[in-house]
Design a protein around this motif. Structure first.
Motif, PDB file in Angstrom:
ATOM      1  N   ASN A   1       0.850  -1.185   0.000  1.00 46.92           N
ATOM      2  CA  ASN A   1       0.000   0.000   0.000  1.00 46.92           C
ATOM      3  C   ASN A   1       0.885   1.234   0.000  1.00 46.92           C
ATOM      4  N   LEU A   2       0.387   2.273  -0.590  1.00 49.54           N
ATOM      5  CA  LEU A   2       1.126   3.532  -0.595  1.00 49.54           C
ATOM      6  C   LEU A   2       1.112   4.147   0.792  1.00 49.54           C
ATOM      7  N   THR A   3       2.191   4.800   1.150  1.00 47.54           N
ATOM      8  CA  THR A   3       2.218   5.590   2.375  1.00 47.54           C
ATOM      9  C   THR A   3       1.754   6.988   2.016  1.00 47.54           C
ATOM     10  N   ILE A   4       0.686   7.422   2.650  1.00 46.00           N
ATOM     11  CA  ILE A   4       0.124   8.744   2.392  1.00 46.00           C
ATOM     12  C   ILE A   4       0.559   9.663   3.533  1.00 46.00           C
ATOM     13  N   PRO A   5       1.451  10.607   3.269  1.00 45.56           N
ATOM     14  CA  PRO A   5       1.902  11.513   4.329  1.00 45.56           C
ATOM     15  C   PRO A   5       0.789  12.435   4.809  1.00 45.56           C
ATOM     16  N   CYS A   6       0.759  12.672   6.090  1.00 45.56           N
ATOM     17  CA  CYS A   6      -0.209  13.603   6.681  1.00 45.56           C
ATOM     18  C   CYS A   6       0.076  15.015   6.149  1.00 45.56           C
ATOM     19  N   PRO A   7      -0.952  15.721   5.652  1.00 45.78           N
ATOM     20  CA  PRO A   7      -0.723  17.079   5.148  1.00 45.78           C
ATOM     21  C   PRO A   7      -0.450  18.097   6.263  1.00 45.78           C
ATOM     22  N   ARG A   8      -0.723  17.732   7.495  1.00 50.15           N
ATOM     23  CA  ARG A   8      -0.525  18.668   8.608  1.00 50.15           C
ATOM     24  C   ARG A   8       0.865  18.539   9.231  1.00 50.15           C
ATOM     25  N   CYS A   9       1.293  17.284   9.512  1.00 48.68           N
ATOM     26  CA  CYS A   9       2.572  17.103  10.213  1.00 48.68           C
ATOM     27  C   CYS A   9       3.605  16.358   9.377  1.00 48.68           C
ATOM     28  N   ALA A  10       3.236  15.904   8.178  1.00 45.44           N
ATOM     29  CA  ALA A  10       4.109  15.212   7.219  1.00 45.44           C
ATOM     30  C   ALA A  10       4.496  13.797   7.654  1.00 45.44           C
ATOM     31  N   SER A  11       3.899  13.290   8.716  1.00 50.19           N
ATOM     32  CA  SER A  11       4.177  11.929   9.159  1.00 50.19           C
ATOM     33  C   SER A  11       3.655  10.924   8.139  1.00 50.19           C
ATOM     34  N   GLY A  12       4.374   9.841   7.972  1.00 53.29           N
ATOM     35  CA  GLY A  12       3.916   8.740   7.136  1.00 53.29           C
ATOM     36  C   GLY A  12       3.169   7.691   7.949  1.00 53.29           C
ATOM     37  N   ASN A  13       2.969   7.951   9.221  1.00 52.91           N
ATOM     38  CA  ASN A  13       2.307   7.029  10.136  1.00 52.91           C
ATOM     39  C   ASN A  13       0.793   7.276  10.054  1.00 52.91           C
ATOM     40  N   THR A  14       0.202   6.889   8.910  1.00 54.91           N
ATOM     41  CA  THR A  14      -1.206   7.166   8.635  1.00 54.91           C
ATOM     42  C   THR A  14      -1.940   5.885   8.281  1.00 54.91           C
ATOM     43  N   ASP A  15      -3.243   5.909   8.485  1.00 58.03           N
ATOM     44  CA  ASP A  15      -4.104   4.767   8.153  1.00 58.03           C
ATOM     45  C   ASP A  15      -5.301   5.232   7.348  1.00 58.03           C
TER      46      ASP A  15
ATOM     47  N   LYS B   1     -11.908  11.419  -3.110  1.00 53.71           N
ATOM     48  CA  LYS B   1     -10.968  11.450  -1.991  1.00 53.71           C
ATOM     49  C   LYS B   1     -11.222  10.259  -1.069  1.00 53.71           C
ATOM     50  N   ALA B   2     -10.173   9.810  -0.383  1.00 54.03           N
ATOM     51  CA  ALA B   2     -10.276   8.760   0.626  1.00 54.03           C
ATOM     52  C   ALA B   2     -10.021   9.385   1.995  1.00 54.03           C
ATOM     53  N   ALA B   3     -10.630   8.805   3.036  1.00 54.05           N
ATOM     54  CA  ALA B   3     -10.479   9.320   4.399  1.00 54.05           C
ATOM     55  C   ALA B   3      -9.318   8.612   5.098  1.00 54.05           C
ATOM     56  N   TYR B   4      -8.431   9.404   5.680  1.00 51.64           N
ATOM     57  CA  TYR B   4      -7.268   8.893   6.410  1.00 51.64           C
ATOM     58  C   TYR B   4      -7.214   9.537   7.792  1.00 51.64           C
ATOM     59  N   VAL B   5      -6.395   8.958   8.660  1.00 51.92           N
ATOM     60  CA  VAL B   5      -6.104   9.558   9.950  1.00 51.92           C
ATOM     61  C   VAL B   5      -4.603   9.410  10.203  1.00 51.92           C
ATOM     62  N   CYS B   6      -4.036  10.425  10.817  1.00 50.05           N
ATOM     63  CA  CYS B   6      -2.616  10.396  11.172  1.00 50.05           C
ATOM     64  C   CYS B   6      -2.503   9.840  12.595  1.00 50.05           C
TER      65      CYS B   6
ATOM     66  N   LEU C   1      -2.923  12.661  15.187  1.00 48.08           N
ATOM     67  CA  LEU C   1      -4.307  12.224  15.431  1.00 48.08           C
ATOM     68  C   LEU C   1      -5.352  12.982  14.616  1.00 48.08           C
ATOM     69  N   GLU C   2      -4.909  13.734  13.613  1.00 47.61           N
ATOM     70  CA  GLU C   2      -5.837  14.494  12.781  1.00 47.61           C
ATOM     71  C   GLU C   2      -6.373  13.642  11.630  1.00 47.61           C
ATOM     72  N   PRO C   3      -7.690  13.706  11.394  1.00 49.40           N
ATOM     73  CA  PRO C   3      -8.237  13.082  10.185  1.00 49.40           C
ATOM     74  C   PRO C   3      -7.940  13.973   8.981  1.00 49.40           C
ATOM     75  N   PHE C   4      -7.820  13.369   7.795  1.00 48.80           N
ATOM     76  CA  PHE C   4      -7.616  14.157   6.577  1.00 48.80           C
ATOM     77  C   PHE C   4      -8.076  13.368   5.373  1.00 48.80           C
ATOM     78  N   ASP C   5      -8.317  14.088   4.280  1.00 43.82           N
ATOM     79  CA  ASP C   5      -8.654  13.467   3.004  1.00 43.82           C
ATOM     80  C   ASP C   5      -7.390  13.311   2.178  1.00 43.82           C
ATOM     81  N   TYR C   6      -7.376  12.258   1.374  1.00 49.14           N
ATOM     82  CA  TYR C   6      -6.320  12.029   0.383  1.00 49.14           C
ATOM     83  C   TYR C   6      -6.973  12.065  -0.986  1.00 49.14           C
TER      84      TYR C   6
END
Length: 168
Positions: free
Chosen positions: A125-139, A150-155, A159-164
């Protein structure tokens, strides 16, 4: 007098995407062609996908912008081939998406319009970086986010939710 097409492209760059107003329809790459045919301005628009609910709103916004600038005869063409791809999204739009809190599409993963060649070849699976903190630790929380493109992710770090913005 016929307005030069570059000036028309500049006008269309002022038309925001109705679902993501920080980016323009030209930055998303959905305006495919602008050309004069006699006294009629033809504008080819490729929606992000054929069932995109924003397509008719985009058509209306494009037509309103052109009429505001004095263009009388307008012919909008819905161009489905070749299909739109996230590879057409300008770098400026990718930066604006990230600043807005939406993870932009990953470069080079939209090569076949499906999952993307890079993801298929890696077998991961691709690692989607968090747009807020740039962490790759996302689900991924859901295949679908605030809109179907868009797909729904969380860092897991901030702990912020975000769209990809999904690649296709």
């Amino acid at each position: 007098m016929v307005t030069p097409t570059q000036e028309i492209w500049d006008w269309l760059a002022e038309v925001p995407d109705p679902e993501i107003p920080v980016v323009s329809v030209t930055e998303l790459g959905i305006i495919r062609e602008v050309a004069w045919d006699g006294d009629t301005l033809k504008v080819a628009i490729t929606p992000t996908y054929s069932g995109c609910p924003a397509t008719s709103v985009i058509d209306l916004m494009v037509e309103e912008k052109l009429r505001e600038k004095g263009v009388q005869n307008i012919a909008l063409e819905r161009r489905l081939s070749p299909p739109w791809t996230t590879d057409w999204v300008a770098q400026s739009a990718r930066d604006k998406l990230r600043e807005y809190g939406i993870a932009p599409p990953i470069d080079g993963t939209a090569s076949d319009g499906r999952m993307g060649r890079a993801a298929r070849l890696s077998g991961h699976n691709l690692t989607i970086p968090c747009p807020r903190c740039a962490s790759g630790n996302t689900d991924k929380v859901s295949q679908f986010g605030s809109t179907p493109c868009k797909a729904a992710y969380v860092c897991r770090d901030c702990l912020e939710p975000f769209d990809y913005f999904k690649c296709h």
